[in-house]
Design a protein around this motif. Structure first.
Motif, PDB file in Angstrom:
ATOM      1  N   TYR A  97     -43.698  36.162 -51.483  1.00 33.31           N
ATOM      2  CA  TYR A  97     -43.922  36.582 -49.926  1.00 33.31           C
ATOM      3  C   TYR A  97     -44.735  35.850 -49.959  1.00 33.31           C
ATOM      4  O   TYR A  97     -45.420  35.329 -48.520  1.00 33.31           O
ATOM      5  CB  TYR A  97     -44.155  37.669 -49.511  1.00 33.31           C
ATOM      6  N   VAL A  98     -45.443  35.207 -51.164  1.00 29.91           N
ATOM      7  CA  VAL A  98     -47.682  34.674 -50.558  1.00 29.91           C
ATOM      8  C   VAL A  98     -47.091  32.813 -50.026  1.00 29.91           C
ATOM      9  O   VAL A  98     -45.840  32.055 -50.305  1.00 29.91           O
ATOM     10  CB  VAL A  98     -48.031  34.290 -51.657  1.00 29.91           C
ATOM     11  N   GLY A  99     -47.568  32.406 -48.484  1.00 31.93           N
ATOM     12  CA  GLY A  99     -47.503  31.404 -48.240  1.00 31.93           C
ATOM     13  C   GLY A  99     -45.913  31.283 -47.488  1.00 31.93           C
ATOM     14  O   GLY A  99     -45.635  30.282 -46.710  1.00 31.93           O
ATOM     15  N   ARG A 100     -44.885  32.293 -47.674  1.00 30.43           N
ATOM     16  CA  ARG A 100     -44.146  32.698 -46.330  1.00 30.43           C
ATOM     17  C   ARG A 100     -44.451  33.235 -44.770  1.00 30.43           C
ATOM     18  O   ARG A 100     -45.953  33.559 -45.305  1.00 30.43           O
ATOM     19  CB  ARG A 100     -43.338  32.875 -46.377  1.00 30.43           C
ATOM     20  N   THR A 101     -44.359  32.704 -43.679  1.00 31.04           N
ATOM     21  CA  THR A 101     -44.691  33.689 -42.331  1.00 31.04           C
ATOM     22  C   THR A 101     -43.471  34.608 -42.138  1.00 31.04           C
ATOM     23  O   THR A 101     -42.422  33.900 -42.167  1.00 31.04           O
ATOM     24  CB  THR A 101     -44.108  32.083 -41.157  1.00 31.04           C
ATOM     25  N   TRP A 122     -43.837  46.512 -45.757  1.00 31.94           N
ATOM     26  CA  TRP A 122     -45.502  46.534 -46.563  1.00 31.94           C
ATOM     27  C   TRP A 122     -46.161  46.530 -45.849  1.00 31.94           C
ATOM     28  O   TRP A 122     -46.820  46.704 -44.973  1.00 31.94           O
ATOM     29  CB  TRP A 122     -45.222  45.028 -46.941  1.00 31.94           C
ATOM     30  N   ARG A 123     -47.825  47.151 -46.781  1.00 25.52           N
ATOM     31  CA  ARG A 123     -48.516  47.879 -45.850  1.00 25.52           C
ATOM     32  C   ARG A 123     -50.014  46.544 -45.612  1.00 25.52           C
ATOM     33  O   ARG A 123     -49.019  45.374 -47.020  1.00 25.52           O
ATOM     34  CB  ARG A 123     -49.685  48.162 -46.733  1.00 25.52           C
ATOM     35  N   VAL A 124     -49.709  46.111 -45.158  1.00 21.14           N
ATOM     36  CA  VAL A 124     -50.824  44.116 -44.535  1.00 21.14           C
ATOM     37  C   VAL A 124     -52.232  44.658 -44.647  1.00 21.14           C
ATOM     38  O   VAL A 124     -52.663  45.478 -43.516  1.00 21.14           O
ATOM     39  CB  VAL A 124     -50.144  43.736 -43.572  1.00 21.14           C
ATOM     40  N   ASP A 138     -51.194  35.316 -47.566  1.00 20.47           N
ATOM     41  CA  ASP A 138     -52.305  35.182 -48.314  1.00 20.47           C
ATOM     42  C   ASP A 138     -51.895  35.331 -49.743  1.00 20.47           C
ATOM     43  O   ASP A 138     -52.091  34.457 -50.920  1.00 20.47           O
ATOM     44  CB  ASP A 138     -53.344  34.287 -47.319  1.00 20.47           C
ATOM     45  N   ALA A 139     -52.184  36.857 -50.367  1.00 23.65           N
ATOM     46  CA  ALA A 139     -51.911  36.787 -51.064  1.00 23.65           C
ATOM     47  C   ALA A 139     -51.553  38.449 -50.963  1.00 23.65           C
ATOM     48  O   ALA A 139     -51.309  39.243 -50.504  1.00 23.65           O
ATOM     49  CB  ALA A 139     -53.946  37.297 -51.818  1.00 23.65           C
ATOM     50  N   LEU A 145     -50.464  43.320 -49.025  1.00 22.38           N
ATOM     51  CA  LEU A 145     -50.419  42.088 -48.574  1.00 22.38           C
ATOM     52  C   LEU A 145     -51.161  41.397 -47.266  1.00 22.38           C
ATOM     53  O   LEU A 145     -50.905  41.783 -46.851  1.00 22.38           O
ATOM     54  CB  LEU A 145     -48.746  41.319 -47.930  1.00 22.38           C
ATOM     55  N   ALA A 146     -52.164  40.381 -48.181  1.00 21.33           N
ATOM     56  CA  ALA A 146     -53.249  40.104 -47.240  1.00 21.33           C
ATOM     57  C   ALA A 146     -52.466  39.140 -46.388  1.00 21.33           C
ATOM     58  O   ALA A 146     -51.827  37.987 -47.009  1.00 21.33           O
ATOM     59  CB  ALA A 146     -54.526  39.528 -48.075  1.00 21.33           C
TER      60      ALA A 146
END
Length: 150
Positions: A97-101, A122-124, A138-139, A145-146
């Motif tokens: 998912y990194v880089g996706r919106t 997911w916890r963000v 982002d990460a 997920l950040a």
């Protein structure tokens, strides 16, 4: 006549087939695709011995040569096939998912929130944002997920 010569003389080409099948069976017990190539070589020698009369010494030399040839070519083939397939992110689901919106289902408050992606929640972590805001991943920080605002 020695014992080995007697066995080879009495069984003829079938001893190579028996040895090949035993080696293929051993491959099941000890995986690593080593015995596979020796078993294939033994079956090839047995097939050759059905059509051509071979002394047992010649058959053993042919078996050894075929074993090394099939072992090295088989290993090279297996390595090439292994690099062509597979999913490098299989056990790292979040990295996909990194880089996706995505669109937030719930607001991010005090730096934490939740985001629903496909069938997983997911916890963000990120800046405080209202529900419905677009975020970019982002990460991956462990199981969190950040994200940042888009």
């Amino acid at each position: 006549m020695t014992l080995i010569a007697k066995v080879f003389a009495e069984l003829g080409p079938w001893n190579w087939w028996i040895a090949g099948l035993l080696l293929l069976g051993l491959e099941i017990l000890a995986p690593g695709s080593v015995f596979l190539w020796f078993g294939v070589s033994a079956i090839l020698v047995g097939t050759l011995a059905l059509f051509v009369s071979l002394s047992w010494q010649t058959a053993v030399v042919i078996f050894l040569v075929l074993s090394f040839v099939t072992l090295f070519t088989g290993r090279r083939l297996m390595a090439r096939l292994a690099s062509e397939r597979g999913d490098p992110g299989l056990n790292k689901r979040g990295s996909r998912y990194v880089g996706r919106t995505f669109v937030l289902d719930e607001p991010i408050e005090q730096g934490t929130g939740r985001l629903s992606i496909d069938d997983t929640v997911w916890r963000v972590s990120g800046p405080d944002l209202p529900a419905g805001a677009r975020v970019r991943v982002d990460a991956v920080e462990g199981v969190r997920l950040a994200v940042s605002a888009v």
